[in-house]
Design a protein around this motif. Sequence first.
Motif, PDB file in Angstrom:
ATOM      1  N   LYS A  47       0.796  -1.175  -0.006  1.00  0.00           N
ATOM      2  CA  LYS A  47       0.020  -0.510  -0.098  1.00  0.00           C
ATOM      3  C   LYS A  47       1.062   1.254   0.038  1.00  0.00           C
ATOM      4  CE  LYS A  47      -4.047  -2.161   2.652  1.00  0.00           C
ATOM      5  NZ  LYS A  47      -5.129  -2.638   2.396  1.00  0.00           N
ATOM      6  N   VAL A  48       0.219   2.161  -0.734  1.00  0.00           N
ATOM      7  CA  VAL A  48       1.123   3.080  -1.246  1.00  0.00           C
ATOM      8  C   VAL A  48       0.596   4.292  -0.868  1.00  0.00           C
ATOM      9  CG1 VAL A  48       3.234   4.635  -2.419  1.00  0.00           C
ATOM     10  CG2 VAL A  48       2.548   1.917  -2.305  1.00  0.00           C
ATOM     11  N   SER A  49       0.687   5.483  -0.370  1.00  0.00           N
ATOM     12  CA  SER A  49       0.054   6.374  -0.140  1.00  0.00           C
ATOM     13  C   SER A  49       0.240   7.037  -1.340  1.00  0.00           C
ATOM     14  CB  SER A  49       0.491   7.971   0.946  1.00  0.00           C
ATOM     15  OG  SER A  49       1.782   8.343   0.440  1.00  0.00           O
ATOM     16  N   ARG A  50      -1.489   7.942  -1.897  1.00  0.00           N
ATOM     17  CA  ARG A  50      -1.487   8.959  -2.850  1.00  0.00           C
ATOM     18  C   ARG A  50      -0.543   9.553  -2.957  1.00  0.00           C
ATOM     19  NH1 ARG A  50      -7.725   8.082  -1.844  1.00  0.00           N
ATOM     20  NH2 ARG A  50      -7.853   7.118  -3.139  1.00  0.00           N
ATOM     21  N   GLU A  51      -0.034  10.784  -2.023  1.00  0.00           N
ATOM     22  CA  GLU A  51       0.653  11.196  -2.318  1.00  0.00           C
ATOM     23  C   GLU A  51       1.804  10.880  -2.167  1.00  0.00           C
ATOM     24  OE1 GLU A  51       2.814  15.160  -1.507  1.00  0.00           O
ATOM     25  OE2 GLU A  51       0.663  14.599  -1.313  1.00  0.00           O
ATOM     26  N   ILE A  52       2.930   9.930  -2.396  1.00  0.00           N
ATOM     27  CA  ILE A  52       3.874   8.992  -3.573  1.00  0.00           C
ATOM     28  C   ILE A  52       3.384   8.687  -4.727  1.00  0.00           C
ATOM     29  CG2 ILE A  52       4.840   7.597  -3.414  1.00  0.00           C
ATOM     30  CD1 ILE A  52       4.811   6.872  -0.387  1.00  0.00           C
ATOM     31  N   TRP A  53       2.267   8.630  -5.395  1.00  0.00           N
ATOM     32  CA  TRP A  53       1.963   8.182  -6.086  1.00  0.00           C
ATOM     33  C   TRP A  53       1.464   9.860  -7.157  1.00  0.00           C
ATOM     34  CZ3 TRP A  53       3.560   4.192  -8.627  1.00  0.00           C
ATOM     35  CH2 TRP A  53       2.721   3.178  -8.105  1.00  0.00           C
ATOM     36  N   ARG A  54       0.517  10.341  -6.142  1.00  0.00           N
ATOM     37  CA  ARG A  54       1.230  12.006  -7.247  1.00  0.00           C
ATOM     38  C   ARG A  54       2.257  12.688  -7.251  1.00  0.00           C
ATOM     39  NH1 ARG A  54       2.218  16.561  -5.523  1.00  0.00           N
ATOM     40  NH2 ARG A  54       2.399  16.550  -3.735  1.00  0.00           N
ATOM     41  N   ARG A  55       3.281  12.504  -6.172  1.00  0.00           N
ATOM     42  CA  ARG A  55       4.797  13.137  -6.650  1.00  0.00           C
ATOM     43  C   ARG A  55       5.330  12.107  -8.279  1.00  0.00           C
ATOM     44  NH1 ARG A  55       7.615  13.582  -1.035  1.00  0.00           N
ATOM     45  NH2 ARG A  55       5.793  14.825   0.070  1.00  0.00           N
ATOM     46  N   PHE A  56       5.611  10.718  -7.552  1.00  0.00           N
ATOM     47  CA  PHE A  56       5.870  10.120  -8.742  1.00  0.00           C
ATOM     48  C   PHE A  56       5.005  10.727 -10.277  1.00  0.00           C
ATOM     49  CE2 PHE A  56       6.895   6.708  -6.367  1.00  0.00           C
ATOM     50  CZ  PHE A  56       8.225   6.300  -6.938  1.00  0.00           C
ATOM     51  N   SER A  57       3.452  10.877 -10.414  1.00  0.00           N
ATOM     52  CA  SER A  57       2.726  11.875 -11.352  1.00  0.00           C
ATOM     53  C   SER A  57       3.766  12.995 -11.626  1.00  0.00           C
ATOM     54  CB  SER A  57       1.604  12.262 -11.255  1.00  0.00           C
ATOM     55  OG  SER A  57       0.783  12.458 -12.122  1.00  0.00           O
ATOM     56  N   VAL A  58       4.288  13.564 -10.637  1.00  0.00           N
ATOM     57  CA  VAL A  58       4.340  15.261 -11.185  1.00  0.00           C
ATOM     58  C   VAL A  58       6.076  15.117 -11.712  1.00  0.00           C
ATOM     59  CG1 VAL A  58       5.692  17.074  -9.781  1.00  0.00           C
ATOM     60  CG2 VAL A  58       3.386  16.525  -9.238  1.00  0.00           C
ATOM     61  N   LEU A  59       6.708  13.785 -10.369  1.00  0.00           N
ATOM     62  CA  LEU A  59       8.110  13.755 -11.403  1.00  0.00           C
ATOM     63  C   LEU A  59       8.318  13.675 -13.124  1.00  0.00           C
ATOM     64  CD1 LEU A  59       9.971  11.788  -8.815  1.00  0.00           C
ATOM     65  CD2 LEU A  59      10.741  13.658  -9.173  1.00  0.00           C
ATOM     66  N   GLU A  60       7.307  12.490 -13.556  1.00  0.00           N
ATOM     67  CA  GLU A  60       6.460  11.718 -15.123  1.00  0.00           C
ATOM     68  C   GLU A  60       6.459  13.087 -16.163  1.00  0.00           C
ATOM     69  OE1 GLU A  60       3.859   8.992 -14.299  1.00  0.00           O
ATOM     70  OE2 GLU A  60       5.722   7.169 -14.242  1.00  0.00           O
ATOM     71  N   ASP A  61       5.863  14.033 -15.301  1.00  0.00           N
ATOM     72  CA  ASP A  61       5.746  15.435 -15.926  1.00  0.00           C
ATOM     73  C   ASP A  61       6.779  16.025 -15.883  1.00  0.00           C
ATOM     74  OD1 ASP A  61       2.625  14.230 -15.809  1.00  0.00           O
ATOM     75  OD2 ASP A  61       1.832  15.726 -14.206  1.00  0.00           O
ATOM     76  N   LYS A  62       7.633  16.492 -15.352  1.00  0.00           N
ATOM     77  CA  LYS A  62       8.500  16.717 -15.120  1.00  0.00           C
ATOM     78  C   LYS A  62      10.055  16.312 -16.627  1.00  0.00           C
ATOM     79  CE  LYS A  62       8.118  19.625 -10.493  1.00  0.00           C
ATOM     80  NZ  LYS A  62       9.161  19.539  -9.390  1.00  0.00           N
ATOM     81  N   VAL A  63       9.939  14.999 -16.648  1.00  0.00           N
ATOM     82  CA  VAL A  63      10.497  14.403 -17.090  1.00  0.00           C
ATOM     83  C   VAL A  63      10.483  14.455 -18.575  1.00  0.00           C
ATOM     84  CG1 VAL A  63      11.413  11.780 -17.893  1.00  0.00           C
ATOM     85  CG2 VAL A  63      11.752  12.350 -15.174  1.00  0.00           C
ATOM     86  N   ASP A  64       8.931  14.478 -18.730  1.00  0.00           N
ATOM     87  CA  ASP A  64       8.427  14.627 -19.798  1.00  0.00           C
ATOM     88  C   ASP A  64       8.510  16.243 -20.360  1.00  0.00           C
ATOM     89  OD1 ASP A  64       7.082  12.336 -20.062  1.00  0.00           O
ATOM     90  OD2 ASP A  64       5.314  12.686 -19.623  1.00  0.00           O
ATOM     91  N   HIS A  65       8.409  17.400 -19.398  1.00  0.00           N
ATOM     92  CA  HIS A  65       8.871  18.568 -19.749  1.00  0.00           C
ATOM     93  C   HIS A  65      10.036  18.612 -20.352  1.00  0.00           C
ATOM     94  CE1 HIS A  65       8.570  22.668 -19.986  1.00  0.00           C
ATOM     95  NE2 HIS A  65       9.155  23.048 -18.679  1.00  0.00           N
ATOM     96  N   LEU A  66      11.280  17.913 -19.176  1.00  0.00           N
ATOM     97  CA  LEU A  66      12.797  18.381 -19.780  1.00  0.00           C
ATOM     98  C   LEU A  66      12.839  17.292 -21.244  1.00  0.00           C
ATOM     99  CD1 LEU A  66      14.204  18.056 -16.169  1.00  0.00           C
ATOM    100  CD2 LEU A  66      14.271  19.920 -17.410  1.00  0.00           C
ATOM    101  N   THR A  67      12.621  16.113 -21.345  1.00  0.00           N
ATOM    102  CA  THR A  67      12.387  15.906 -22.966  1.00  0.00           C
ATOM    103  C   THR A  67      12.265  16.527 -24.063  1.00  0.00           C
ATOM    104  OG1 THR A  67      12.032  13.441 -21.648  1.00  0.00           O
ATOM    105  CG2 THR A  67      11.589  13.923 -24.419  1.00  0.00           C
TER     106      THR A  67
END
Length: 118
Positions: A47-67
């Motif tokens: 079980k992973v908190s929603r906050e951790i998944w939100r942070r992963f989502s934010v990181l993925e968005d940032k990586v997409d933006h940097l790409t």
Amino acid sequence: MGEGTVLGVVIAIVGVIGSVLVARISTPVSATALERETDEAEQDELKVSREIWRRFSVLEDKVDHLTSIVEAQKEKVSTLERLLRMAMRIIRRANRRLDAVHELPEEIPRELVPYTVD
């Protein structure tokens, strides 16, 4: 910090992230290991908190933006190199014409020498 340094850092970050993802994807998984993993997952559900998944989502968005930024910069660099090569051809052509009429050729800027096409 110069544009080249920033671009280098961005490319390095994207490269590290990419290599980690490639290593993870390319690791072979046997069928028995996959079954065992599924059984363990059913027994001990992670079980992973929603906050951790939100942070992963934010990181993925940032990586997409940097790409996307890196890809745009690559296009700009490619266009600039093409223009510099074109400038070098024009200068060389002009120097040949000057030389033909026994005039002193123009000095080629040091910055353009790496883009010589001859």
